[in-house]
Design an enzyme around this catalytic site. Structure first.
Site, PDB file in Angstrom:
ATOM      1  N   HIS A 153       0.883  -1.157   0.034  1.00 53.40           N
ATOM      2  CA  HIS A 153      -0.029   0.005   0.063  1.00 53.40           C
ATOM      3  C   HIS A 153       0.754   1.152   0.196  1.00 53.40           C
ATOM      4  O   HIS A 153       0.150   2.411   0.542  1.00 53.40           O
ATOM      5  CB  HIS A 153      -0.918   0.033   1.265  1.00 53.40           C
ATOM      6  CG  HIS A 153      -1.752  -1.192   1.580  1.00 53.40           C
ATOM      7  ND1 HIS A 153      -2.798  -1.345   1.040  1.00 53.40           N
ATOM      8  CD2 HIS A 153      -1.293  -2.363   2.159  1.00 53.40           C
ATOM      9  CE1 HIS A 153      -3.391  -2.872   1.292  1.00 53.40           C
ATOM     10  NE2 HIS A 153      -2.082  -3.079   2.133  1.00 53.40           N
ATOM     11  N   SER A 274      15.369  22.258 -15.062  1.00 53.45           N
ATOM     12  CA  SER A 274      14.259  23.008 -15.605  1.00 53.45           C
ATOM     13  C   SER A 274      14.965  24.179 -16.037  1.00 53.45           C
ATOM     14  O   SER A 274      15.756  24.987 -15.612  1.00 53.45           O
ATOM     15  CB  SER A 274      13.511  23.619 -14.159  1.00 53.45           C
ATOM     16  OG  SER A 274      12.839  24.465 -14.060  1.00 53.45           O
ATOM     17  N   GLU A 287       9.720   9.426 -16.353  1.00 54.61           N
ATOM     18  CA  GLU A 287       8.431   9.795 -16.742  1.00 54.61           C
ATOM     19  C   GLU A 287       8.245   9.117 -18.035  1.00 54.61           C
ATOM     20  O   GLU A 287       6.925   8.833 -18.330  1.00 54.61           O
ATOM     21  CB  GLU A 287       8.136  11.175 -16.504  1.00 54.61           C
ATOM     22  CG  GLU A 287       8.688  11.530 -14.992  1.00 54.61           C
ATOM     23  CD  GLU A 287       8.592  13.262 -14.906  1.00 54.61           C
ATOM     24  OE1 GLU A 287       7.775  13.832 -14.810  1.00 54.61           O
ATOM     25  OE2 GLU A 287       9.632  13.533 -15.096  1.00 54.61           O
TER      26      GLU A 287
END
Ligand code: ARG
Length: 455
Positions: A153, A274, A287
């Site tokens: 979980h 970034s 990703e």
């Protein structure tokens, strides 16, 4: 190619919807290999003269070198790769080119070409998976006894070893590899010689063309041979499951590399920055790998939907099979390579892993097991006592090993100081010696087994 029956050429829209050359040019090598095998067989069977076969053979090699050299002029009017190649062959060798299409059809040709292409992609996927498994084994070997939290979980469950976690992915990717291997075995039958759908009246030798193209045997039913796209579907289903595994692993890398977790540091080579936030190092490759399942599953659903409800044998719908598979294969190969690179380059932050491994009452099960083993308590009672100790630690704002013996005995008077031995994370993992368990010795045994299997 079919001027005999037609008085007018196609409408521009007809040509646009009909042509596949824009994408099936990727099958050029396979198409020429198939034609070479077919021509050689026709000559061996006395259906073509040796001199025609030789002219065709030479001419096809010229066409291939033009295509590979980028000088070939593809024509949309010639619809697809099969007719583009044949038409250029005619320009190069003249009349013999017109004899190449004896005893075959574009229907068995395209099925053969596409199978050869998909077969290569199955081999590439297996090789990519092997490389990824090797990278994971490298990580597992380095950290067979580093401890980290194991989660259920996504909540701290029990301590596990880094090596164990890496080897879990080896098992997953090994199943992917075996799915491709199974599919490859099943698909390796040659459609060539099925002709349009019914076979041919010429005395062809289908065993010979099958063998020349590396197939195990000719496909046994000509109707099935030209209408079957199961091989592409099995490739896509295997690719989909593999992409799902890659996505799960990528998600872990995204979480692990976050400032909150700091379990791993991804290399600069597999990260991006970034444009506005100077501190950022983003796990973009992870990703993107996480996202690739979208297009790969999409391709799988698209082709299943195209094939659904098609009557035997060939229907033009089936021309819609290729782009999806090309896209899925390109992206699977890229995702596998990127994951392999990331895994090879990443650094586990061993101290952070160890600190996290001991937090969140991760050894509560070890404590309960100790109560069962040493005090002969029924497990359910031990669970209850341990729960009370966790509550006590929580109230005190500490972890289980930080409780004093007096604290422990306030919950159960029979607890003795040896209990602290099992509360340490290293002891915890070392005790999990059951087959397939997280103990470093078990992990090392699995690493050895896999290294032998991959050698
Ligand atoms: N371009 C076609 C395809 O990809 C080749 C087969 C065409 N066969 C036909 N009977 N029109 O499916």
């Amino acid at each position: 190619m079919w001027g005999g029956r037609f008085a007018a050429g196609p409408d521009a829209i007809m040509e646009a919807i009909n042509a596949s050359i824009g994408f099936d040019k990727r099958l050029a090598k396979q198409d020429i290999d198939g034609s070479r095998a077919h021509a050689a067989m026709l000559a061996a069977q006395g259906i073509l003269t040796d001199s025609d076969a030789e002219a065709i053979r030479e001419g096809l090699l010229t066409v291939l070198s033009e295509i590979e050299g980028g000088t070939f002029q593809f024509s949309t009017a010639l619809e697809d790769i099969h007719m583009n190649v044949e038409s250029r062959l005619k320009e190069i060798v003249g009349e013999p080119a017109g004899r190449l299409h004896t005893a075959r059809s574009r229907n068995d040709q395209v099925a053969t070409d596409f199978k050869l292409w998909v077969r290569d992609q199955m081999d590439a996927a297996m090789a990519g998976l092997t490389a990824l498994m090797q990278a994971l084994i490298g990580q597992a070997e380095a950290g067979a006894d580093w401890v980290m939290p194991g989660f259920t979980h996504l909540q701290t469950a029990q301590p596990v070893t880094w090596g164990h976690h890496m080897m879990a992915y080896v098992e997953m990717f090994a199943r992917d590899r075996s799915r491709f291997a199974d599919a490859r075995k099943r698909m390796n039958e040659c459609p060539l010689g099925a002709a349009a759908l019914a076979g041919t009246s010429f005395p062809i030798d289908r065993e010979a063309t099958a063998a020349a193209l590396g197939f195990d045997r000719p496909a046994a039913n000509s109707l099935d041979a030209v209408s079957d796209r199961d091989f592409a579907l099995e490739y896509l289903s295997s690719a989909t499951i593999c992409a799902m595994h890659l996505s799960r692993m990528a998600e872990e890398l995204v979480i692990w590399s976050s400032a909150q977790f700091r379990f791993v540091t991804l290399s600069d080579r597999f990260s991006t920055g970034s444009s506005i936030m100077p501190q950022k190092k983003n796990p973009d490759a992870a990703e993107l790998i996480r996202a690739k399942i979208g297009r790969i599953l999409g391709a799988n659903v698209a082709l299943l939907t195209v094939m659904k409800g098609l009557p035997l044998a060939y229907s033009k719908d089936m021309q819609e099979d290729k782009e999806q598979v090309f896209d899925a294969a390109d992206n699977l190969a890229l995702a596998l390579a990127a994951m392999e690179g990331m895994v090879r380059d990443m650094t586990a932050n061993v101290a952070n892993l160890e600190a996290a491994a001991g937090s969140g009452f991760s050894t509560a099960t070890d404590l309960a097991d100790w109560l069962v083993r040493v005090l002969d308590m029924p497990f359910r009672d031990a669970h209850h006592v341990t729960g009370a100790l966790v509550k006590l630690a929580e109230d005190k704002g500490c972890d289980l090993p930080d409780l004093s013996l007096a604290d422990m005995q306030s919950v159960n008077g029979q607890i003795t100081a040896d209990v602290f031995d099992v509360l340490g994370v290293h002891n915890s993992v070392a005790s999990r010696m059951s087959y397939g368990g997280t103990a470093p010795a078990q992990v090392r045994a699995q690493i050895t087994r896999w290294k032998e299997a991959l050698a």
